[in-house]
Each structure stands twice: as structure tokens, then as C-alpha cells.
Scaffold this motif. Structure first.
Motif, PDB file in Angstrom:
ATOM      1  N   UNK A 131     -16.897 -10.701 -27.171  1.00 41.90           N
ATOM      2  CA  UNK A 131     -17.007  -9.302 -27.566  1.00 41.90           C
ATOM      3  C   UNK A 131     -18.350  -8.761 -27.092  1.00 41.90           C
ATOM      4  N   UNK A 132     -18.300  -7.684 -26.308  1.00 44.05           N
ATOM      5  CA  UNK A 132     -19.513  -7.014 -25.846  1.00 44.05           C
ATOM      6  C   UNK A 132     -19.482  -5.582 -26.373  1.00 44.05           C
ATOM      7  N   UNK A 133     -20.520  -5.197 -27.097  1.00 44.90           N
ATOM      8  CA  UNK A 133     -20.597  -3.839 -27.634  1.00 44.90           C
ATOM      9  C   UNK A 133     -21.149  -2.898 -26.570  1.00 44.90           C
ATOM     10  N   UNK A 134     -20.496  -1.747 -26.412  1.00 45.82           N
ATOM     11  CA  UNK A 134     -20.939  -0.754 -25.424  1.00 45.82           C
ATOM     12  C   UNK A 134     -20.964   0.619 -26.079  1.00 45.82           C
ATOM     13  N   UNK A 135     -22.085   1.284 -25.954  1.00 45.01           N
ATOM     14  CA  UNK A 135     -22.204   2.657 -26.428  1.00 45.01           C
ATOM     15  C   UNK A 135     -22.477   3.578 -25.259  1.00 45.01           C
ATOM     16  N   UNK A 136     -21.737   4.680 -25.203  1.00 50.30           N
ATOM     17  CA  UNK A 136     -21.962   5.694 -24.182  1.00 50.30           C
ATOM     18  C   UNK A 136     -22.846   6.780 -24.776  1.00 50.30           C
ATOM     19  N   UNK A 137     -24.091   6.827 -24.321  1.00 55.05           N
ATOM     20  CA  UNK A 137     -25.029   7.854 -24.769  1.00 55.05           C
ATOM     21  C   UNK A 137     -24.774   9.109 -23.954  1.00 55.05           C
ATOM     22  N   UNK A 138     -24.158  10.110 -24.595  1.00 52.50           N
ATOM     23  CA  UNK A 138     -23.753  11.328 -23.901  1.00 52.50           C
ATOM     24  C   UNK A 138     -24.842  12.398 -23.863  1.00 52.50           C
ATOM     25  N   UNK A 139     -26.052  12.008 -24.285  1.00 56.07           N
ATOM     26  CA  UNK A 139     -27.240  12.875 -24.208  1.00 56.07           C
ATOM     27  C   UNK A 139     -27.094  14.143 -25.046  1.00 56.07           C
ATOM     28  N   UNK A 140     -26.521  13.972 -26.214  1.00 51.91           N
ATOM     29  CA  UNK A 140     -26.487  15.086 -27.159  1.00 51.91           C
ATOM     30  C   UNK A 140     -27.892  15.297 -27.721  1.00 51.91           C
ATOM     31  N   UNK A 141     -28.329  16.518 -27.828  1.00 58.31           N
ATOM     32  CA  UNK A 141     -29.662  16.790 -28.373  1.00 58.31           C
ATOM     33  C   UNK A 141     -29.831  16.203 -29.773  1.00 58.31           C
TER      34      UNK A 141
END
Length: 298
Positions: free
Chosen positions: A70-80
Motif C-alpha cells: 500500500x502506497x499513500x498518494x495525495x494530489x496537492x491541487x494548490x488550493x489557497x
């Protein structure tokens, strides 16, 4: 339930935890979601559902009869204002491999969508494309998303009411190009259980400021409808979900799923036994000699 409300006793929590693990385990088995040697990319948004999914997957990995990563991945969408430190800190605390992927989809969405309009559709497409590409880059064989049973039922009604399509979120999906497989391990889990679980575990929830503040979204209307249904008739939402697993194409109207055009009449075989088939004619103005004598046919 607010953030201060928690399950009262350890016994209640253990029952909830057992129920969620059983539901996730059954969904994985029923749809062959995870196989031996899989690398599962668990997509973590910062919401309660993806946190719960990651937590349960990590628990099941310890006891599963197969080996998977299991690899955790977060997509940082650059929300202020997005608190960039929270997820890395959480993953480090768990001691699991993770990636934070930067992709400024926020600017794209806010530029293309008029203020006050629903951003979820475009945001979802941009996010999906990024995650699909990244899954290949890290050789992930499955992409795990945190959609639960209520999400699936809501999506079906959303498509019915606003898109004239009988379509939802499948528990397992292969991408159109065949290069990725998406799984939804929480497909059998109810949202109310996940809320209780997240409150008890005190996950570091990060709200979505991109679309979460928009009022009168179509999905919120559907959600309110289903909550009302479930309150009036407990179990109704579950029944709707089960109906998606028990489809009769011949009883619908999609010509692509069932050949309605070619349904030849065939009375050569043995006649089926119909209930109440002995009808008695009390009055008619039809000359019965026009018809064949069927008394010797059957």
C-alpha cells in the motif's frame, strides 16, 4: 454527528471496526479487487473516507492471505490555504511509503468554471488524469479510491435525474485505455459508519475549499433525498444498492443491452404452466370457427 461526538465505549468501537473491516474484506473478495503481488495506490484526499480506507487497508494487509503493498498518494491541487504539512506528518507517523504530487488544478478549475457553478466535474477529470499517469509512473497495479456505498447510490440518482443515464460508480473499474484499474474498497460501507469511525480515530481531516462551500449542488440535493428516505424507511438505500447487483436487462429498455427487436414467438415446445390459466368466456361476439381448435394441440 459533530467532531466532539464519539462512540461511547470500546466495545461499540470494536463492533464498528469489525463491521467496516468485514465490509471492506467482502468487497475485495467479491470483486477480486486486490491480488497477490499488487501495489495499491491509496489516494488520500484528506477527507474522512480516504483516511478510513487507508487505515482499514493497512489493517487487512497484516492478516490477508496474500501479499500486497500500500502506497499513500495525495494530489496537492494548490488550493489557497491548504495545510501542506498535515498529510506528510500523518504518513510519517504511520511509517508508510507515500508521495505528495503537486498539480495546480485549482487554477485551471477556477479559470474555466464561472463563479457559483459546480466545479466537481472538471476537478474530478483533471484529478483522475493526473492520478492515472502517476500510477503508471510508480508501477501501481491498483488505484484505490474512498467512495462508499452512499456515494455510489447518490451517483446513480445523479445520473438518472440530471443525465438521463442509468450509471453509477462500479466497485472495480478498468480505465478506457486499459492501462489502470480503479478499486473502491469501501463500496459496502455506509457513510454514517465512516463518520463515526473518523470521529473516534480523530483523523486530521482537511476540508475541500474548492467545491465544499458551494451551495445547492446537485449531489447535495440527492444526498438529502436519500437521507430522508432512509429515515422514513430504514434500509432503503441499501436496497437500492443491492438492486444494482441484481439487474435484469430484459426488464429495462436499453436496446444495446437486450435484443428487443428480435423476440420471435415460439409455441413449439412444452407449454409453461401459468397460474390461473383456465379462463371461462361468459360472452363474445367473435366467431370461434375462425380460430384453430387448440384442444388437441397441447
Amino acid at each position: 454527528m459533530n467532531n466532539k461526538e464519539k462512540i461511547e465505549t470500546p466495545v461499540e468501537f470494536r463492533k464498528l471496526q469489525k463491521r467496516l473491516k468485514k465490509n471492506v474484506g467482502n468487497a475485495i473478495v467479491d470483486y477480486n479487487m486486490i491480488e497477490d503481488g499488487d501495489v495499491v495506490m491509496a489516494c488520500i484526499s484528506g477527507g474522512k473516507d480516504s483516511f478510513a480506507m487507508l487505515d482499514i487497508l493497512l489493517q487487512l494487509r497484516k492478516s490477508a492471505p496474500i501479499n500486497f503493498e500500500v502506497i499513500a498518494v495525495n494530489l496537492d491541487q494548490k488550493q489557497p490555504g491548504f495545510p501542506e504539512h498535515i498529510l506528510p506528518d500523518y504518513f510519517e507517523k504511520l511509517g508508510i511509503p507515500y508521495y505528495i504530487v503537486d498539480k495546480d488544478t485549482y487554477s485551471v478549475v477556477t479559470e474555466k468554471i464561472e463563479e457559483g457553478k459546480t466545479t466537481c466535474g472538471l476537478c474530478s477529470r483533471l484529478r483522475r488524469g493526473t492520478l492515472y499517469s502517476f500510477a503508471e509512473k510508480i508501477n501501481a497495479t491498483k488505484i484505490a479510491l474512498g467512495h462508499h456505498l452512499d456515494d455510489i447510490v447518490e451517483t446513480m440518482f445523479l445520473n438518472m435525474f440530471y443525465g438521463s443515464r442509468l450509471k453509477a460508480m462500479p466497485p472495480k473499474l478498468r480505465s478506457d485505455d486499459g492501462r489502470n484499474v480503479v478499486i473502491r474498497p469501501l463500496a459496502y460501507c455506509r457513510e454514517k459508519d465512516l463518520i463515526e469511525y473518523a470521529n473516534h480515530e480523530q483523523f486530521p481531516i482537511i476540508p475541500c475549499n474548492l467545491c465544499g462551500s458551494q451551495e445547492n449542488l446537485q449531489r447535495q440535493n440527492i444526498k438529502a433525498m436519500l437521507i430522508d428516505w432512509d429515515n422514513q424507511t430504514p434500509g432503503r438505500v441499501m436496497s437500492v444498492f443491492k438492486s444494482m447487483q441484481n439487474i435484469s436487462p430484459s426488464q429495462l429498455a436499453d436496446k444495446n443491452l437486450f435484443d428487443f427487436e428480435n423476440l420471435p414467438l415460439d409455441r413449439e415446445g412444452e407449454k409453461a404452466q401459468y397460474a390461473f390459466d383456465e379462463a371461462v368466456v361468459s360472452s363474445t361476439n367473435i366467431d370461434e370457427s375462425m380460430y384453430i381448435d387448440v384442444s388437441n394441440v397441447y
